[in-house]
Design a protein around this motif. Sequence first.
Motif, PDB file in Angstrom:
ATOM      1  N   THR A   1       0.815  -1.226   0.000  1.00 51.53           N
ATOM      2  CA  THR A   1       0.000   0.000   0.000  1.00 51.53           C
ATOM      3  C   THR A   1       0.842   1.267   0.000  1.00 51.53           C
ATOM      4  OG1 THR A   1      -0.071   0.078   2.405  1.00 51.53           O
ATOM      5  CG2 THR A   1      -1.834  -1.108   1.310  1.00 51.53           C
TER       6      THR A   1
ATOM      7  N   GLY B   1      10.608   7.666   4.947  1.00 46.77           N
ATOM      8  CA  GLY B   1       9.232   7.328   4.576  1.00 46.77           C
ATOM      9  C   GLY B   1       9.189   6.074   3.736  1.00 46.77           C
ATOM     10  N   LEU B   2       7.991   5.669   3.367  1.00 46.04           N
ATOM     11  CA  LEU B   2       7.864   4.462   2.556  1.00 46.04           C
ATOM     12  C   LEU B   2       8.228   4.743   1.107  1.00 46.04           C
ATOM     13  CD1 LEU B   2       4.539   3.186   4.023  1.00 46.04           C
ATOM     14  CD2 LEU B   2       6.673   1.932   4.040  1.00 46.04           C
TER      15      LEU B   2
ATOM     16  N   ASN C   1       1.581   2.929   2.481  1.00 47.80           N
ATOM     17  CA  ASN C   1       0.959   3.856   3.428  1.00 47.80           C
ATOM     18  C   ASN C   1       1.382   3.476   4.841  1.00 47.80           C
ATOM     19  OD1 ASN C   1      -0.885   5.266   5.157  1.00 47.80           O
ATOM     20  ND2 ASN C   1      -2.211   5.545   3.383  1.00 47.80           N
ATOM     21  N   PRO C   2       2.025   4.417   5.554  1.00 49.68           N
ATOM     22  CA  PRO C   2       2.529   4.077   6.893  1.00 49.68           C
ATOM     23  C   PRO C   2       1.432   3.769   7.900  1.00 49.68           C
ATOM     24  CG  PRO C   2       2.775   6.419   6.457  1.00 49.68           C
ATOM     25  CD  PRO C   2       2.365   5.781   5.164  1.00 49.68           C
ATOM     26  N   PHE C   3       0.179   4.177   7.609  1.00 50.77           N
ATOM     27  CA  PHE C   3      -0.928   3.880   8.520  1.00 50.77           C
ATOM     28  C   PHE C   3      -1.446   2.453   8.354  1.00 50.77           C
ATOM     29  CE2 PHE C   3      -1.966   8.539   8.676  1.00 50.77           C
ATOM     30  CZ  PHE C   3      -1.885   8.650  10.049  1.00 50.77           C
TER      31      PHE C   3
ATOM     32  N   VAL D   1      -7.551   0.529  -0.030  1.00 50.81           N
ATOM     33  CA  VAL D   1      -7.286   0.904   1.360  1.00 50.81           C
ATOM     34  C   VAL D   1      -8.514   1.581   1.963  1.00 50.81           C
ATOM     35  CG1 VAL D   1      -5.941   2.459   2.809  1.00 50.81           C
ATOM     36  CG2 VAL D   1      -4.791   1.074   1.082  1.00 50.81           C
TER      37      VAL D   1
ATOM     38  N   THR E   1      -5.058   2.915  -3.517  1.00 54.26           N
ATOM     39  CA  THR E   1      -5.671   3.830  -2.553  1.00 54.26           C
ATOM     40  C   THR E   1      -7.131   3.475  -2.286  1.00 54.26           C
ATOM     41  OG1 THR E   1      -4.347   5.501  -3.638  1.00 54.26           O
ATOM     42  CG2 THR E   1      -5.922   6.265  -2.013  1.00 54.26           C
TER      43      THR E   1
END
Lengths: 359, 340
Positions: B90, B339-340, B92-94, B157, B154
């Motif tokens: 993803t 970051g990713l 996405n860090p979340f 997610v 996205t």
Amino acid sequence: MSGVDPGRVRESSRSRVRVVGGERAHVGLDRREVRVCVALGLVALVLGFVGLWAGDFPLTPGEVMGALVGPPFAVVEPIAYTVVVEWHLPRVVAALVFGASLAASGAIFQTVTRNPLASPDVMGLANGSFTGMLLGLVVLGGSWAGVMAAALAGGLLTAAAIYVLALRDGLRDFRFIVVGIGVSAFLAATNSWILLRLDVETALFASAWGAGTLNNATAGAVWPTAAVVVLLLLVLPTGAATLRQIELGDDLARATGVALDRHRLLLLLLAVALVSAVTTVAGPIAFVALAAPQIARRIVGSSGIPLGATLAVGAVLLLAADLVAQHVVPLTVPVGVVTVVIGGAYLTWLLRREMRTDR
Amino acid sequence: MTSRTATPVGARRRRLPVVLLAASLPAAVALSLLVGSNLLPPGEIWAALTGGGDATASYVVEHQRLPRTVAGIVVGLALGVSGALMQAYTRNPFADPGLFGVSAGASFAVAVAVAYVGVTQPAGYVGWAVGGALLASLVVVALGRPTDPRTPPTRLVLTGVAVGAVLAGLTTGISLSDPDAFERMLTWHAGSLIDRGYDVTLAVLPVLLAGVVAAVVAAPSLNAVALGRDLAQAQGVDLRRSDAAALAAITLLAAAAAAVAGPVVFVGLVVPHVVRWCVGVDQRRILAVSAVAGVVLVLVADVVGRVAVLPGEMPAGIVTAFIGAPVLVALARRSRATGL
């Protein structure tokens, strides 16, 4: 996830031209967004009227109108006035204003972090308020005002902790997010541990508050809080242009003359204030902040987050959820529970429809 | 040539955490066997392990410490691997491994089982949790899967968040309306390895193995995908196949972990972040090291939970957050945190 989507960059640069060229840039509403806002406003009016009218006390629609416009223009039964203006009205206003407030804070968080999953509740503010509330309940015991003050302090301290921990040569969005995740998980574990050690009755009561509820939305609590929220929302348009520039990406935003770190901080402070005000009356209502910007984006069909429509979606979502929680669900459930179900189902449907039209 | 002479310094520095971690794995397993609320001398535990020892020691080891250690290994491995895959997929860090409906689906099914079917034991939860998790994630993937594999996921997610919200709301509604179910759901949500016998771990074994196989299939293409999905396709990666493998691995592994220990997704969030900052950007390395780190974190958290609040016990899910969150925040503050 970051602003690499070409459509989004195009949209944003169009807004930038407007920011540079026109006086009305701050308003930033395009025609489709205006239509959406008007439609949502009508829905809010209808739902608001239902909220004023529906209840255990039988009223005619005429009596509701009469109670609203007041004695000089209509004959009002005192009891009808009490029910409509003193009992029902604060709750309807609370749902509308608080919904808009949560939605605005979500729009700020998602734009500043450029992440559709960011929202004050995901970043730990809800968990922090709940920790404060639980500690207040355990330590202070009886006084509800004291418990609410503890909840407010919990949320604000959490925001301060995340800020201090994430600060290091400026507020980088990635570090900010990861620190938020860590703080949030730590507080969630704390809450879970406290709840496990409380007796079931107290834990149940606390959890109902922790889900977000409008059962405490009395006139005395709502009017001052709603006034604060409206004042904060009036500040929002001054930040709107900056938000659009932040959407462009850090480098471009700096190049267009945004003092990035300071603006980010001010915007996040505004978002935190918006959420905290709501929490003192309604508890940490989840999901409105996360869902409203995404729902608004899909209704308007814009590539960035439309601020005006986001506020309208948040207001309508919370009011609709509260009406369902009060009058449709047979059990007494907190509005937060209904909000996630309705908001989640609606967002799922919108995402599904968006995918069909893409094909 | 210059780059060759330059790399060993960096490589050596990055090898150190991996070596430390590899050494801490047997240590964590040993701790999990040695430490508990029943104070037993190591000699007796060794005797019990090798088939001798007195009755108390062999009962504690056979029925408590060993099954619990096995459960911890299953949960840590599953969450480490699925968390690393989730972040790689993803970007996405979340995104925790329970995001695609797994956590919410498992919790909802367990809430139904507890409130309406009368299931009371963790062993009884397993089938419900796995079923609910897989059903919910199937719905999420069916609704939100990108039609064009080159676009970032996205929408998937967000669909996971939206469907998860509906199920979470229903779960809260069910548990708030029934004090008995509320109490059980509180314990389930905290996440724990208490009373997780071989019946529990054996029941999830097929799910775990299927997930590991899918992860092995997905792993080789992760580095190419990390460069960008367009670029990966240009390099000849079959995106549909690698996405299907990654999604299957994420959901199967997260479902296995949730069925054993409850929705303790934070392990899958913190471990891959920390591992990435230690070993660099090679996704296959991140995946392998995350598997080990996940096991170490869960085992250590479980051991700490056994002795931290004697005579009671602190659930492992809570301890993982108490240990993992400060580590995550401290490492995120360093400049090397990327970051990713």
